[in-house]
Design an enzyme around this catalytic site. Structure first.
Site, mmCIF file in Angstrom:
data_model
loop_
_atom_site.group_PDB
_atom_site.id
_atom_site.type_symbol
_atom_site.label_atom_id
_atom_site.label_comp_id
_atom_site.label_asym_id
_atom_site.label_seq_id
_atom_site.Cartn_x
_atom_site.Cartn_y
_atom_site.Cartn_z
ATOM 1 N N LYS A 46 12.003 -8.575 -11.740
ATOM 2 C CA LYS A 46 12.279 -9.501 -10.648
ATOM 3 C C LYS A 46 12.796 -10.818 -11.218
ATOM 4 C CE LYS A 46 8.497 -8.062 -7.523
ATOM 5 N NZ LYS A 46 9.284 -7.610 -6.363
ATOM 6 N N ARG A 105 4.833 2.325 -3.767
ATOM 7 C CA ARG A 105 4.876 3.654 -3.146
ATOM 8 C C ARG A 105 4.503 4.740 -4.149
ATOM 9 N NH1 ARG A 105 11.043 2.678 -1.455
ATOM 10 N NH2 ARG A 105 10.175 0.583 -1.399
HETATM 11 N N1 BES Z 1 5.461 -6.141 -4.200
HETATM 12 C C1 BES Z 1 6.819 -5.980 -3.799
HETATM 13 C C2 BES Z 1 7.042 -6.357 -2.332
HETATM 14 C C3 BES Z 1 6.819 -7.795 -1.950
HETATM 15 C C4 BES Z 1 7.897 -8.667 -1.896
HETATM 16 C C5 BES Z 1 5.583 -8.249 -1.572
HETATM 17 C C6 BES Z 1 7.704 -9.979 -1.519
HETATM 18 C C7 BES Z 1 5.384 -9.558 -1.190
HETATM 19 C C8 BES Z 1 6.453 -10.423 -1.150
HETATM 20 C C9 BES Z 1 7.272 -4.537 -3.996
HETATM 21 O O1 BES Z 1 6.692 -3.873 -5.056
HETATM 22 C C10 BES Z 1 8.734 -4.566 -4.257
HETATM 23 O O2 BES Z 1 9.117 -5.120 -5.257
HETATM 24 N N2 BES Z 1 9.518 -3.953 -3.377
HETATM 25 C C11 BES Z 1 10.930 -3.923 -3.526
HETATM 26 C C12 BES Z 1 11.398 -2.528 -3.191
HETATM 27 C C13 BES Z 1 12.841 -2.283 -3.493
HETATM 28 C C14 BES Z 1 13.081 -2.321 -5.003
HETATM 29 C C15 BES Z 1 13.224 -0.931 -2.934
HETATM 30 C C16 BES Z 1 11.520 -4.940 -2.559
HETATM 31 O O3 BES Z 1 11.001 -5.076 -1.449
HETATM 32 O O4 BES Z 1 12.450 -5.625 -2.954
HETATM 33 MN MN MN Z 2 7.709 -4.225 -6.868
#
Ligand code: BES
Ligand code: MN
Ligand code: ZN
Length: 504
Positions: free
Chosen positions: A279, A353
């Site tokens: 990230k 997931r």
């Molecule tokens: N933990 C994150 C989701 C999240 C984002 C929680 C912002 C709280 C605040 C999750 O693991 C994630 O990174 N999801 C990705 C999925 C994508 C790569 C398909 C996302 O939402 O960007």
């Molecule tokens: Mn994530």
């Protein structure tokens, strides 16, 4: 934690440091709410006009402090706004209005030891809403303050809630419940607020075990060896990039044989860096809160046990740290989920997931009457519903409605969302059974559809995406502090009650 005691004494004589009354917004200005009359008499009928003079309007959650100059025993009267008065003869304030007002005034009075509450509390519902709001607002997280500790104001120590139904058995029961619920929410907040350096999976598991044992639950923790033996490929794949290995915690509450069975599953990523699909820095800011789902189910099952609800509950919390390293999983690796289904990992940041899939399959083996997973799963949840409203998805319309109803009654903001079948093929993998990413639009729904694929045949399942609500990045409001919020705990406890009562 703070406490709330009931009293049917006259508010004007309470030996407290501050005495709270309610005010509403009338057509001609500030109007006192029920419960304030006796205090107003001591103020010679001038309380409302004094609040107005000090700038009060009666709008929701506004707090106005009025020195009492000896008119009542408390040195200060505090008016909290309740908005427009409810219409009609027997109209009552809705519970969430009272809960939030009590929370706002509780926060505003941090630094005050004893607080009297003379709010409109003539029904058991209103008493429990005020008690819950006051206790939820009386929260702080001081574990890491050293030099700055002394300047922090402590939450209110003790509330005295004035109500004519102080002796009512139902009201007394509701009070016990409010304390149990608030302490569970505080536990979830503490876990979320803990820095990720100090909450690796093994420590998180220990914390869960400690909390569970104190509530009389049976516990089982699978370490990395046991996970390998059991074939939990999702949890292991996500955890393999961290020097701190993953865990799977199982907490069991049994009220008796033959009772209905609720399975709760919470995402417990102790820190989500994204893994090799790293990230950007700003997106990592809240990622210690990526275990908010696990914190919620752990806290909820302790509350369910303390309340002795007539239902069997199994709470599952897969715990892993999602880190990039030489041992981390790579985009395009294929994982074998518990039970054998394969997943092509196209993005290591879609890790929640993967850990949930293992546990959904495992929990399905027990054939629960209802399975609910709770997860900070997608950024798309925030895009769709904002930061305060959780999403409810399900493989059954009735259970989705039942959860929405429980959320409404608990005062938690949640909203139903669909799982459109046409999005599922976007996760078809070139080489494996499914990929962990799909269509870029509707990312929250795609994630929900991924999870649905792992639910056992014929079982009822609900998925709560609490990505936004688990963490409050803005100012505190109502009974909600900054930081960890304890989102979903109250809904899960009410839902367990509903399952026990057979109302869905
Ligand atoms: N933990 C994150 C989701 C999240 C984002 C929680 C912002 C709280 C605040 C999750 O693991 C994630 O990174 N999801 C990705 C999925 C994508 C790569 C398909 C996302 O939402 O960007
Ligand atoms: Mn994530
Ligand atoms: Zn995550």
């Amino acid at each position: 934690m703070s406490t709330v005691n009931l009293s049917n004494a006259k508010p004007s004589g309470l030996k407290v440091d501050a005495l709270v009354v309610g005010v509403t917004k009338g057509p001609k200005g500030v109007v006192l709410a029920a419960g304030a009359d006796e205090v107003d008499k001591a103020f010679k009928g001038r309380l409302a006009s004094t609040v107005a003079t000090l700038g009060g309007t009666g709008k929701k959650n506004e707090v106005v402090k009025v020195p009492s100059f000896g008119a009542v025993t408390a040195p200060m009267v505090v008016a909290v706004g309740l908005g427009s008065a409810p219409e009609g003869k027997d109209a009552a304030y809705d519970a969430e209005t009272l809960r939030r007002a009590a929370g706002a005034v509780s926060r505003a009075l941090a630094g005050t030891a004893k607080v009297g509450l003379a709010l409109p509390t003539d029904t058991p519902q209103s008493v429990s809403a005020v008690a819950e709001g006051a206790l939820l607002g009386a929260y702080d997280y001081q574990a890491y303050r050293v030099a700055s500790k002394a300047e922090q104001k402590s939450p209110v120590d003790a509330f005295t809630l004035v109500t004519s139904s102080a002796r009512d058995r139902n009201v007394k029961k509701a009070m016990e419940r409010a304390h149990v619920i608030a302490s569970a929410v505080h536990l979830a907040r503490d876990l979320v607020n803990t820095p990720p350096s100090d909450l690796p999976p093994a420590v998180f598991a220990d914390e869960a075990v400690t909390a569970a044992k104190a509530a009389g639950l049976s516990v089982e923790v699978l370490d990395e060896k046991a996970l390998k033996k059991g074939g939990y490929g999702g949890i292991l794949g996500v955890g393999q990039g961290s020097s701190r290995p993953p865990r799977l915690v199982k907490l069991t509450y049994r009220s008796g044989r033959g009772k209905r069975h609720l399975a709760l599953i919470g995402k417990g990523i102790t820190f989500d860096s994204g893994g090799l699909s790293l990230k950007p820095p700003t997106a990592m800011e809240w990622m210690k809160a990526d275990m908010g789902g696990a914190a919620a189910v752990i806290a909820a099952v302790t509350a369910i046990a303390r309340l002795g609800l007539d239902v069997n509950v199994t709470a599952w919390a897969p715990m892993a740290e999602n880190m990039p390293s030489g041992t981390a999983q790579r985009p395009s690796d294929v994982l074998r989920i518990y039970g054998g289904k394969t997943v092509e990992v196209l993005n290591t940041d879609a890790e929640g997931r993967l850990v949930l899939a293992d546990v959904i399959v495992r929990a399905s083996e027990d054939k629960p009457d209802l399975m609910v997973d709770v997860a900070t799963l997608t950024g798309a949840q925030l895009v769709a519903l904002g930061s305060r409203t959780a999403a409810i998805m399900a493989n059954d319309d009735d259970v989705r409605s039942a959860v929405h109803d429980a959320a409404n009654r608990s005062g938690e903001q949640m909203w139903p969302m669909p799982l459109p079948d046409e999005l599922r093929p976007s996760m078809d993998s070139q080489i494996a059974d499914i990929a962990n990413m799909g269509d870029k639009y509707g990312g929250m729904l795609v994630a929900g559809l991924f999870l649905r694929d792992f639910v056992g045949e014929g079982l009822k399942w609900v998925h709560l995406d609490i990505a936004g609500p688990a963490w409050n990045d803005s100012a505190a409001h109502g009974y909600t502090p900054k930081g960890g919020t304890g989102a979903a705990v109250r809904t899960l406890v009410l839902l367990a009650q509903d399952v026990a009562d057979g109302t869905f």
